[in-house]
Write a protein that holds these residues in place. Sequence first.
Motif, PDB file in Angstrom:
ATOM      1  N   LEU A  76       0.822  -1.202   0.000  1.00  0.00           N
ATOM      2  CA  LEU A  76       0.000   0.000   0.000  1.00  0.00           C
ATOM      3  C   LEU A  76       0.865   1.265   0.000  1.00  0.00           C
ATOM      4  O   LEU A  76       0.603   2.207  -0.754  1.00  0.00           O
ATOM      5  CB  LEU A  76      -0.927   0.001   1.217  1.00  0.00           C
ATOM      6  CG  LEU A  76      -2.038  -1.062   1.238  1.00  0.00           C
ATOM      7  CD1 LEU A  76      -2.744  -1.068   2.578  1.00  0.00           C
ATOM      8  CD2 LEU A  76      -3.042  -0.814   0.118  1.00  0.00           C
ATOM      9  N   SER A 109       1.170   4.083  -3.017  1.00  0.00           N
ATOM     10  CA  SER A 109       0.915   5.513  -2.848  1.00  0.00           C
ATOM     11  C   SER A 109       2.062   6.335  -3.418  1.00  0.00           C
ATOM     12  O   SER A 109       1.851   7.363  -4.074  1.00  0.00           O
ATOM     13  CB  SER A 109       0.716   5.836  -1.357  1.00  0.00           C
ATOM     14  OG  SER A 109      -0.424   5.175  -0.840  1.00  0.00           O
ATOM     15  N   ILE A 125      -8.743  -1.499  -0.689  1.00  0.00           N
ATOM     16  CA  ILE A 125      -8.229  -0.539   0.298  1.00  0.00           C
ATOM     17  C   ILE A 125      -7.293   0.457  -0.366  1.00  0.00           C
ATOM     18  O   ILE A 125      -7.342   1.661  -0.096  1.00  0.00           O
ATOM     19  CB  ILE A 125      -7.500  -1.298   1.430  1.00  0.00           C
ATOM     20  CG1 ILE A 125      -8.484  -2.239   2.148  1.00  0.00           C
ATOM     21  CG2 ILE A 125      -6.868  -0.329   2.417  1.00  0.00           C
ATOM     22  CD1 ILE A 125      -7.821  -3.157   3.138  1.00  0.00           C
ATOM     23  N   GLU A 137      -9.130   3.072  -2.556  1.00  0.00           N
ATOM     24  CA  GLU A 137      -9.840   4.036  -1.701  1.00  0.00           C
ATOM     25  C   GLU A 137      -8.848   5.008  -1.054  1.00  0.00           C
ATOM     26  O   GLU A 137      -9.119   6.200  -0.946  1.00  0.00           O
ATOM     27  CB  GLU A 137     -10.629   3.288  -0.628  1.00  0.00           C
ATOM     28  CG  GLU A 137     -11.463   4.211   0.262  1.00  0.00           C
ATOM     29  CD  GLU A 137     -12.307   3.438   1.249  1.00  0.00           C
ATOM     30  OE1 GLU A 137     -13.202   4.042   1.853  1.00  0.00           O
ATOM     31  OE2 GLU A 137     -12.057   2.234   1.424  1.00  0.00           O
ATOM     32  N   ARG A 138      -7.688   4.479  -0.668  1.00  0.00           N
ATOM     33  CA  ARG A 138      -6.703   5.326   0.003  1.00  0.00           C
ATOM     34  C   ARG A 138      -6.099   6.350  -0.962  1.00  0.00           C
ATOM     35  O   ARG A 138      -5.992   7.534  -0.643  1.00  0.00           O
ATOM     36  CB  ARG A 138      -5.594   4.457   0.603  1.00  0.00           C
ATOM     37  CG  ARG A 138      -4.528   5.222   1.344  1.00  0.00           C
ATOM     38  CD  ARG A 138      -3.498   4.307   1.963  1.00  0.00           C
ATOM     39  NE  ARG A 138      -4.060   3.453   3.000  1.00  0.00           N
ATOM     40  CZ  ARG A 138      -3.345   2.598   3.727  1.00  0.00           C
ATOM     41  NH1 ARG A 138      -2.043   2.496   3.528  1.00  0.00           N
ATOM     42  NH2 ARG A 138      -3.936   1.851   4.647  1.00  0.00           N
ATOM     43  N   HIS A 173      -7.814   9.872  -2.301  1.00  0.00           N
ATOM     44  CA  HIS A 173      -7.681  11.160  -1.619  1.00  0.00           C
ATOM     45  C   HIS A 173      -6.550  11.990  -2.234  1.00  0.00           C
ATOM     46  O   HIS A 173      -6.710  13.190  -2.494  1.00  0.00           O
ATOM     47  CB  HIS A 173      -7.435  10.946  -0.123  1.00  0.00           C
ATOM     48  CG  HIS A 173      -8.527  10.169   0.552  1.00  0.00           C
ATOM     49  ND1 HIS A 173      -9.828  10.631   0.645  1.00  0.00           N
ATOM     50  CD2 HIS A 173      -8.519   8.949   1.149  1.00  0.00           C
ATOM     51  CE1 HIS A 173     -10.571   9.743   1.287  1.00  0.00           C
ATOM     52  NE2 HIS A 173      -9.800   8.706   1.591  1.00  0.00           N
TER      53      HIS A 173
END
Length: 407
Positions: A236, A240, A370, A373-374, A377
Amino acid sequence: MPRFSFQQQVLTGFIITLLFIFSGALTAYNRIRELQNDSRAVDRSQEVLKFTNQVLINIVQAESSVRGLTATGDSYYLDAYNENLSKINPSVDRLRLLVEDNPAQINLVDSLKLQVSQKLYVMSRILWSINSKDYDKAKADLLSDRTIVHIQGLIEAIKFEETVDLAAKRKASEKNVTETLIVFVIGSAIIISLFLLMFQYIRASFKKRKQVEDNLLETNQQLKNISEENKSQNWLLKGSTVIDEAMRGKRDLGELCDAIIKSVCLYTNASIGAIYTLNERNNLQLMSGYAFDSDHYNIEIATEDGLVGRVATGKEQFILHNVPSGYLTIKSALGESTPRTMLIQPVLFEGELKGVMEIGFFDMPETTVIFIERVSHNIAVAINSVQARSQFQTLLENAGMFAEEAI
């Protein structure tokens, strides 16, 4: 027939008792040594299973790194490859040392070592092709290499042989325990106390061993859970970073959306994707897509229409399983297909809708949900910044025009 005196009878009985105790103690000692040897043999078998798994894990991770490097050219994968590469041969050598008393296992491990060497050679050849910028040859070698299949077969054979051997050792251990108990049970009343002491010792030894095994299993499970959690978190976090890098420096909304949908689809192994943003009519305008026909780029959707419109209105993520045929078609050189699962994610900046992402998968893990969705933003922040910059530039241009008219 000579008669023994009281002292002689006591001495004879004492000698007989000592001999019986010595014989019982010697028998008990030998049985305990056998149990200890069985225990060591079981531990060795468990270590063999551990290192066979370690060899396979390191090879698979090294191959995955080569695949990642071939696909992306990212040097991160080279670091992961080198890290796993340094562990492979030591694990194979340790495995060879553990099975040195088993001829059948020695043959299997030697064959495994040859296959591992072949696999390392193939991966080094692929890396050489990548260094030479010959990505087509690297991909061809990667696709044609079947060494991993042979390695998996040999590892399964080693594990099977070791499992059979482990079962036999445990059966022998149980037999030794039974015989030891029989020896103690048929002992005389003179050595009952010794028998009880040894029996308690054996019971305590097995209880401790069982407790150690249970603790080891529990610890291994905890380590596995922690490893999986860390792996997910690292994936994750890395994702990002990848998305942020892809968006960095993009000042045009179209260019930004191209970078966003491409990087998200590539990182999550999505088969198809699209990103919509709100236009001046407050409708969703398709800005960029991944793996489908460019004719679709003129799509404009009202915020009340279809699944995308419903997600835009409700501002909540929606997942569609068992996607109907033809809902969104994937275009490739091999033909057309439909993803099994569609994830529709609103892109919100401080609660305000900035756009919607529509991404299709043949297989979608929970961590992917997940992740999307993260990162939505960060994507919303980037889109808002580009739009705000564009509006500000427009205002400056209008102000300049007004100033010229006033002069």
